[in-house]
Structures are given as structure tokens and as C-alpha cells.
Design a protein around this motif. Structure first.
Motif, PDB file in Angstrom:
ATOM      1  N   LEU A  35       0.960  -1.350  -0.241  1.00 49.13           N
ATOM      2  CA  LEU A  35      -0.195  -0.425   0.029  1.00 49.13           C
ATOM      3  C   LEU A  35       0.968   1.449  -0.043  1.00 49.13           C
ATOM      4  O   LEU A  35       1.569   1.559   1.225  1.00 49.13           O
ATOM      5  CB  LEU A  35      -0.989  -0.017   0.868  1.00 49.13           C
ATOM      6  N   GLU A  36       0.923   1.972  -0.875  1.00 49.55           N
ATOM      7  CA  GLU A  36       1.363   3.533  -1.961  1.00 49.55           C
ATOM      8  C   GLU A  36       0.930   4.514  -0.658  1.00 49.55           C
ATOM      9  O   GLU A  36      -0.024   4.460  -0.576  1.00 49.55           O
ATOM     10  CB  GLU A  36       1.917   3.144  -2.511  1.00 49.55           C
ATOM     11  N   PRO A  37       2.164   5.235   0.091  1.00 53.28           N
ATOM     12  CA  PRO A  37       1.550   6.097   1.157  1.00 53.28           C
ATOM     13  C   PRO A  37       1.114   7.230   0.240  1.00 53.28           C
ATOM     14  O   PRO A  37       2.048   7.571  -0.965  1.00 53.28           O
ATOM     15  CB  PRO A  37       2.076   6.136   2.188  1.00 53.28           C
ATOM     16  N   CYS A  38      -0.188   8.153   0.492  1.00 50.88           N
ATOM     17  CA  CYS A  38       0.150   9.556  -0.041  1.00 50.88           C
ATOM     18  C   CYS A  38       0.178  10.404   0.811  1.00 50.88           C
ATOM     19  O   CYS A  38       0.944  10.440   1.566  1.00 50.88           O
ATOM     20  CB  CYS A  38      -1.870   9.676  -1.256  1.00 50.88           C
ATOM     21  N   SER A  39       0.580  11.225  -0.369  1.00 50.12           N
ATOM     22  CA  SER A  39       1.213  12.821   0.441  1.00 50.12           C
ATOM     23  C   SER A  39       0.212  12.984   2.066  1.00 50.12           C
ATOM     24  O   SER A  39       0.837  13.631   3.115  1.00 50.12           O
ATOM     25  CB  SER A  39       0.110  14.158   0.252  1.00 50.12           C
ATOM     26  N   LEU A  40      -1.195  12.986   2.250  1.00 46.76           N
ATOM     27  CA  LEU A  40      -1.949  12.974   3.286  1.00 46.76           C
ATOM     28  C   LEU A  40      -1.408  11.934   4.224  1.00 46.76           C
ATOM     29  O   LEU A  40      -1.346  12.510   5.421  1.00 46.76           O
ATOM     30  CB  LEU A  40      -2.593  13.124   2.952  1.00 46.76           C
ATOM     31  N   CYS A  41      -1.327  11.300   3.724  1.00 51.22           N
ATOM     32  CA  CYS A  41      -0.951  10.246   5.141  1.00 51.22           C
ATOM     33  C   CYS A  41       0.987   9.948   5.388  1.00 51.22           C
ATOM     34  O   CYS A  41       1.046   9.596   6.186  1.00 51.22           O
ATOM     35  CB  CYS A  41      -0.260   8.391   4.059  1.00 51.22           C
ATOM     36  N   ILE A  42       2.178  10.483   4.249  1.00 50.21           N
ATOM     37  CA  ILE A  42       2.441  10.978   4.819  1.00 50.21           C
ATOM     38  C   ILE A  42       2.221  11.319   5.444  1.00 50.21           C
ATOM     39  O   ILE A  42       3.453  11.965   6.721  1.00 50.21           O
ATOM     40  CB  ILE A  42       3.786  11.401   3.962  1.00 50.21           C
ATOM     41  N   TYR A  43       1.736  12.637   5.554  1.00 50.81           N
ATOM     42  CA  TYR A  43       1.453  14.099   6.503  1.00 50.81           C
ATOM     43  C   TYR A  43       1.182  13.220   8.007  1.00 50.81           C
ATOM     44  O   TYR A  43       1.751  13.452   8.796  1.00 50.81           O
ATOM     45  CB  TYR A  43       0.831  14.925   6.191  1.00 50.81           C
ATOM     46  N   GLN A  44       0.104  12.628   7.825  1.00 46.61           N
ATOM     47  CA  GLN A  44       0.040  11.365   9.047  1.00 46.61           C
ATOM     48  C   GLN A  44       0.679  10.888   9.949  1.00 46.61           C
ATOM     49  O   GLN A  44       0.763  10.623  11.009  1.00 46.61           O
ATOM     50  CB  GLN A  44      -1.362  11.197   8.638  1.00 46.61           C
ATOM     51  N   ARG A  45       1.323  10.319   9.446  1.00 52.68           N
ATOM     52  CA  ARG A  45       2.219   9.509  10.394  1.00 52.68           C
ATOM     53  C   ARG A  45       3.547  10.788  10.508  1.00 52.68           C
ATOM     54  O   ARG A  45       4.214  10.263  11.556  1.00 52.68           O
ATOM     55  CB  ARG A  45       3.699   9.028   9.315  1.00 52.68           C
TER      56      ARG A  45
END
Length: 170
Positions: A35-45
Motif C-alpha cells: 500500500l503506497e502512502p499518499c501525501s496525506l498519509c505521509i503527513y499523518q505519519r
């Protein structure tokens, strides 16, 4: 053993442990499940990492006075609120019709090279497209929905631990 009765340090380290486990799960889903993270996923991390740092610092410092504990509680709430805001935006993006969103935008590396940090942050928060794809669910909730749940739980945990009366020096 009731975690609400643990001393402040242990409570903060428990919060840090939950943040670490959530980040480890995110990396697992990326590396093993594809599952490749999107930009919003990266910011949540990043928000989970920031919240984890607050928990670790609070645990290491272990302030004995109520004002010190409250300060860490408020810092934890702020980090959790930022993460919850990003997760809320991600949930909203996923709730839009599929043809409404076309792409998440350019990769973060390109944004960092061509824009200032605030403009890049704003651009990522207007993400579209694969941010709207739902690749994983558990108990009917998507990954961003679970992130939102965990940000709320951890924010309340930080606040409850920071504002409760201490039992003396620990």
C-alpha cells in the motif's frame, strides 16, 4: 492493572509505544502489503511521530509538578489535533466521488525542490486522486478513519494524563 493509575512516566511511555506501533503498522502495510502512502498519509505519519516525541520527552522528563505535566498534556493535544485535522481532510477526500478527485498531486520530493515549506504543505493538503483510493479497511473503517480514531484517543490520553493529580514524586 488500570493504566489510569499508572505513574505519569509510564503513561507517557505507553502513549509513545502506541505511536510507535501505529507507525510500524503503517510501514508494514507499505512494505509487505504494497500500500503506497499518499501525501496525506505521509503527513499523518509525521503527526504520529511528533505526538510520539512529545510522549517520549514527557516520559523522560517526568515533571513532578502539575503545571509541567499539564504542559506536556497540552502539547500532546496540539500534536494530536494537527494529525486529526489531516486525517479528517483525508477522510473527506475519500468520501468524494471517484471522478471528482483525479490525483494527489506531484510527489513530495518535487514539491520540496520547487516550493517553500508552507506552500508545499498547502499543496499537499489540497491533494486529490489516489488519496481518494480506498485500498484497506478493517471493521468497515479505512486507514485514515482509523488514524482519526487514534489521534482522538491519544489526544484525550495525553490530556487526561497531563491534567490528573499526581501522587507525589515519580
Amino acid at each position: 492493572m488500570n493504566p489510569l493509575r499508572w505513574n505519569f512516566r509510564l503513561q507517557m511511555f505507553a502513549g509513545a509505544g502506541v505511536c510507535a506501533a501505529l507507525l510500524a503498522f503503517a510501514i508494514y502495510t507499505q512494505m509487505r502489503l504494497g500500500l503506497e502512502p499518499c501525501s496525506l498519509c505521509i503527513y499523518q505519519r509525521l503527526a504520529f511521530a511528533a505526538l510520539g516525541v512529545v510522549f517520549v520527552l514527557a516520559g523522560l522528563h517526568g515533571p513532578r509538578n502539575r503545571a509541567g505535566r499539564a504542559t506536556y498534556g497540552v502539547l500532546g493535544v496540539i500534536a494530536a489535533a494537527v494529525g486529526a485535522g489531516i486525517a479528517t481532510r483525508h477522510v473527506w477526500v475519500q468520501s468524494q466521488p471517484q471522478d471528482f478527485m483525479t490525483s494527489c498531486g506531484p510527489p513530495l520530493s518535487f514539491l520540496n525542490e520547487t516550493m517553500g515549506p508552507f506552500e508545499a504543505f498547502r499543496t499537499v493538503l489540497t491533494a486529490t486522486g489516489n488519496c481518494g483510493d480506498i485500498d484497506w479497511t478493517f471493521l468497515g473503517l479505512t486507514m485514515p478513519m482509523w488514524c482519526l480514531v487514534w489521534f482522538v484517543v491519544l489526544g484525550l490520553w495525553a490530556l487526561a494524563c497531563g491534567l490528573r493529580k499526581g501522587k507525589g514524586a515519580r
